[in-house]
Design a protein around this motif. Structure first.
Motif, short mmCIF file in Angstrom:
data_model
loop_
_atom_site.label_atom_id
_atom_site.label_comp_id
_atom_site.label_asym_id
_atom_site.label_seq_id
_atom_site.Cartn_x
_atom_site.Cartn_y
_atom_site.Cartn_z
N UNK A 103 0.88 -1.21 0.15
CA UNK A 103 -0.07 0.07 0.10
C UNK A 103 0.90 1.41 -0.07
N UNK A 104 0.49 2.52 -0.44
CA UNK A 104 1.25 3.60 -0.42
C UNK A 104 0.49 4.36 0.69
N UNK A 136 0.44 11.19 -5.66
CA UNK A 136 1.17 9.82 -5.31
C UNK A 136 0.33 8.82 -4.96
N UNK A 137 -1.11 8.98 -5.40
CA UNK A 137 -2.07 7.81 -5.24
C UNK A 137 -1.76 6.99 -3.97
N UNK A 138 -1.99 7.84 -2.98
CA UNK A 138 -1.91 7.15 -1.47
C UNK A 138 -3.31 6.54 -1.23
N UNK A 139 -3.24 5.56 -0.59
CA UNK A 139 -4.19 4.90 0.12
C UNK A 139 -4.76 5.54 1.44
N UNK A 140 -3.78 6.07 2.25
CA UNK A 140 -4.14 6.71 3.37
C UNK A 140 -3.16 7.74 3.47
N UNK A 141 -3.64 8.92 4.35
CA UNK A 141 -2.75 9.84 5.02
C UNK A 141 -3.02 10.04 6.38
N UNK A 152 -14.42 12.18 -1.94
CA UNK A 152 -13.83 12.70 -3.20
C UNK A 152 -12.51 12.22 -3.83
N UNK A 153 -11.66 12.05 -2.65
CA UNK A 153 -10.22 11.70 -3.18
C UNK A 153 -10.08 10.17 -3.11
N UNK A 154 -11.16 9.30 -2.66
CA UNK A 154 -11.10 7.90 -2.49
C UNK A 154 -9.60 7.49 -1.67
N UNK A 155 -9.55 8.01 -0.44
CA UNK A 155 -8.55 8.02 0.44
C UNK A 155 -9.08 7.89 1.93
N UNK A 156 -8.40 7.15 2.72
CA UNK A 156 -8.46 7.11 4.13
C UNK A 156 -7.79 8.38 4.75
N UNK A 157 -8.64 8.93 5.75
CA UNK A 157 -7.68 10.16 6.44
C UNK A 157 -7.77 9.55 7.83
N UNK A 158 -6.57 9.98 8.43
CA UNK A 158 -6.41 9.63 9.84
C UNK A 158 -6.02 11.04 10.54
N UNK A 159 -6.87 11.32 11.63
CA UNK A 159 -6.65 12.70 12.18
C UNK A 159 -6.94 12.59 13.81
N UNK A 160 -6.45 13.68 14.37
CA UNK A 160 -6.89 13.66 15.86
C UNK A 160 -8.02 14.62 16.06
#
Length: 528
Positions: free
Chosen positions: A49-50, A94-99, A142-150
Motif C-alpha cells: 500500500x502507499x 502519489x495515489x496514496x491509500x491513506x494519509x 472525493x479523493x478515495x482515500x482514508x484520512x486519519x486525524x486527531x
C-alpha cells in the motif's frame, strides 16, 4: 499460476521413459508443483500500500485565536483546509491509500482549562454537528482515500460529558470507521481529558486489505512485548547468528509478521535522547511494526515524523526539523508491504462514551519540561579530543547494578574541541511515568549536563561506536536507537542491533553521533 502436475508429466510420458525412472521422477515433480503453488499463495498473502504522513504546520493555533478574533470552529476549519490541501497532494500526486495527520492537528495543544477544551470538542461522526470533521469526511470520499486525524471527542457519560483525546479514521465512504482514545495522558492533559479505556476493540480499520491499528503520542511508551513476539522471530533465533539479520530482512517474511500502526503525535523532543524519529524507529524495530507516524512541525521541540518498515525498523521516509529551518508542513510518502487480511465486518464503536464515574482526573506532575530524570544516574564523560587520540576508547558506567559498556573510535583529524560525550547508565522511574533502565553513549552540552540540557550537534566524525550491557537488562524489551548530527537517522546497513547491544559501523562514511542508546522498558503487568 503454477501448471497442474498432470501438465508437467505429459512431456515425460511422451519420452517413454522406463517405468522405474518415471516413478522416481514423480515425487520430485509433485514437490516442485506444490512448492510453486505455495510461493503463489505467499505472493497473494502480501499486499503493498502507499502511505502518507504529515509533519504538520498549523495554519491557525488555538493559542493565537483571541488575537485573531477566531472562534474555535474557525481555528479548526483553517487547519482542516490545510489538511485538505495536503491530502489532495497525497491522493492526486502519489495515489496514496491513506494519509495520517498529527495529534492536535485541528487546533494545537496547551489548553488551560476544561471549559476551553470543551469549545473544541466534537462527536466522532460525519455530520453537521461536527463541521470540521464533516468537511474532511466529504474530502475522503472525493479523493478515495482514508484520512486519519486527531480530534477532541465529546461523549455522553453516566455522570456528565466526557472529553477524550481521540484519533479517528475516515474512509472513502465518508464515514468514521474507527476511533481510538488516548490512554496515557501527558502532563497537563491529566487535568483536562478523560483517559481512554484499556480495551478498545474498535481501534482499528481495514484499508486495501490491510488492518491498521491506532495509537496516540505518549501511549507509544506503554506497550507490552514478549521477548519472542512471533513464531517467525522464534524460528529466526534458531538460525546461525549471521543468518538472522538476512532472514528478517526478507520482504515476504517481514511483511507476514508486521502489524500496521497509524500514529498521531505532538512529541516533546529534548535532544539528543528519545527524539521523536529515533523513538519511532526503535519502536517499529522492537515490535516488528510498519509504523506510520505523523508529528507536528510547530517547532524543533515537537517535530518528527516518519514511515518505518517492520522487523528491521527501516526508515523508508523520515523528517525531523532539528534547527527550525523548515518552511511549512512536510508530506512524506512511501510504499509499504504487509500481510493481506480478508475483509470482515467492522466492529462498531459505541456512540456514547464510557461511564465516567470513578475516573478522577489527576493534577499534572511538577516536572521540568523535556528533561530526562531517573532515580539513579552515573556518567563517564570524555571529550572528542580524548576519543581521537588513536585506537578505540573503552568506557564503562554503572547504576544500581546495571553495567554499561561502550567502544568508540573517532577520526583523529575531525575531533572538535569543546565537544563532550559520555556513557550514561541510568535506572529507576523515568520522569515519574514508568520504570526504565538505560545505557547510552551521548553528546553532552557541558559537564554534568548530559540529561538536563538539549543538544543536537555532533560535528566530530565517528568511525564506529557500540553500546552494550554487561550481563543482560532486567527489562522486558529494549528500544535500541541511534541518531547523528542534527538528529539524522542512520541507514539500517550501518546498524547492528541485538537485545542487549547496538553498534554503528561508519568506517566508509564517518559521521557525527548524538546518541547511541539502549532504553529498557518494562511491561505494564511486570512485577519486577
Amino acid at each position: 499460476p503454477s501448471p497442474p502436475s498432470s501438465a508437467l508429466l505429459r512431456p515425460l510420458l511422451r519420452l517413454r521413459l522406463p517405468s522405474l525412472s518415471l516413478l522416481l521422477l514423480l515425487p520430485l515433480l509433485l514437490l516442485s508443483s506444490a512448492s510453486a503453488a505455495a510461493e503463489d499463495a505467499d505472493e497473494a498473502a502480501v499486499v503493498t500500500y502507499t502511505a502518507a504522513v504529515v509533519d504538520f504546520r498549523l495554519a491557525a493555533d488555538r493559542a493565537h485565536a483571541p488575537a485573531r478574533n477566531f472562534t474555535a470552529l474557525e481555528v479548526m476549519m483553517e487547519n482542516a483546509r490545510e489538511m485538505a490541501a495536503l491530502a489532495r497532494r497525497a491522493a492526486e500526486e502519489h495515489a496514496c491509500d491513506l494519509v495520517v495527520f498529527p495529534e492536535y492537528g485541528l487546533m494545537g495543544p496547551g489548553f488551560i482549562s476544561r471549559a476551553e477544551l470543551a469549545t473544541y470538542a466534537m462527536r466522532p461522526e460525519c455530520s453537521d454537528a461536527s463541521p470540521a470533521l464533516l468537511f474532511l469526511c466529504r474530502l475522503a470520499g472525493k479523493l478515495d482515500i482514508h484520512i486519519v486525524l486527531h480530534i477532541v471527542e465529546e461523549a455522553d457519560g453516566v455522570d456528565g460529558i466526557g472529553i477524550f483525546s481521540a484519533q479517528v479514521a475516515v474512509s472513502p465512504a465518508s464515514k468514521v470507521v474507527a476511533r481510538y482514545r488516548k490512554k496515557h495522558l501527558y502532563q497537563e492533559e491529566q487535568g483536562l481529558f478523560d483517559p481512554g479505556a484499556a480495551s478498545q476493540p474498535a481501534a482499528s480499520f481495514l484499508a486495501k486489505g490491510v488492518r491498521f491499528h491506532m495509537l496516540i503520542c505518549f501511549d507509544l511508551m506503554f506497550n507490552t512485548k514478549k521477548r519472542e513476539e512471533s513464531e517467525f522471530e522464534a524460528e529466526a533465533e534458531k538460525l546461525p547468528q549471521e543468518s538472522v539479520r538476512d532472514a528478517v530482512k526478507d520482504v515476504k517474511n517481514a511483511a507476514k509478521i508486521a502489524k500496521n500502526v497509524v500514529y498521531s503525535t505532538w512529541w516533546v523532543n529534548f535532544a539528543p535522547l528519545l527524539t521523536a524519529t529515533e523513538t519511532q524507529q526503535a519502536w517499529a524495530r522492537a515490535f516488528g511494526a510498519n509504523l506510520l507516524a505523523a508529528g507536528s512541525n510547530a517547532s524543533p521541540m515537537n517535530s518528527g515524523s516518519g514511515i518505518y518498515s517492520g522487523r528491521m525498523g527501516e526508515a523508508l521516509r523520515w523528517f525531523y526539523d532539528a534547527d527550525g529551518r523548515a518552511n511549512g508542513s512536510a508530506l512524506l510518502v512511501a510504499n509499504v508491504s504487509s500481510a493481506r487480511e480478508e475483509e470482515a465486518p467492522q466492529t462498531p464503536f459505541p456512540a456514547a462514551g464510557l461511564p465516567l464515574r470513578g475516573r478522577e482526573r489527576k493534577s499534572p506532575p511538577a516536572l521540568a519540561l523535556g528533561a530526562h530524570h531517573f532515580d539513579v544516574v552515573n556518567a563517564t564523560e570524555i571529550s572528542a579530543l580524548e576519543l581521537a587520540t588513536g585506537g578505540v576508547a573503552l568506557l564503562t558506567a554503572s547504576a544500581d547494578g546495571l553495567q554499561c559498556r561502550a567502544s568508540v573510535a573517532v577520526l583523529r583529524e575531525s575531533a572538535v574541541a569543546g565537544e563532550l560525550y559520555a556513557l550514561v547508565a541510568a535506572k529507576g522511574s523515568y520522569n515519574g511515568y514508568f520504570p526504565a533502565e538505560m545505557c547510552a553513549f551521548m553528546r553532552c552540552k557541558a559537564a554534568n549536563e548530559c540529561l538536563t540540557e538539549p543538544v543536537v550537534r555532533s560535528e566530530s566524525k565517528f568511525l564506529n561506536a557500540s553500546v552494550s550491557v554487561g550481563g543482560a537488562f532486567e527489562s522486558d524489551y529494549v528500544l535500541a536507537m541511534a541518531a547523528g548530527d542534527q538528529g539524522a537517522l542512520f541507514r539500517e546497513e550501518a546498524l547492528d542491533v541485538n537485545e542487549d547491544s547496538i553498534a554503528l559501523r561508519l568506517d566508509r562514511h564517518p559521521a557525527g553521533v548524538t546518541d547511541l542508546t539502549l532504553f529498557g522498558m518494562f511491561n505494564q503487568d511486570s512485577q519486577r
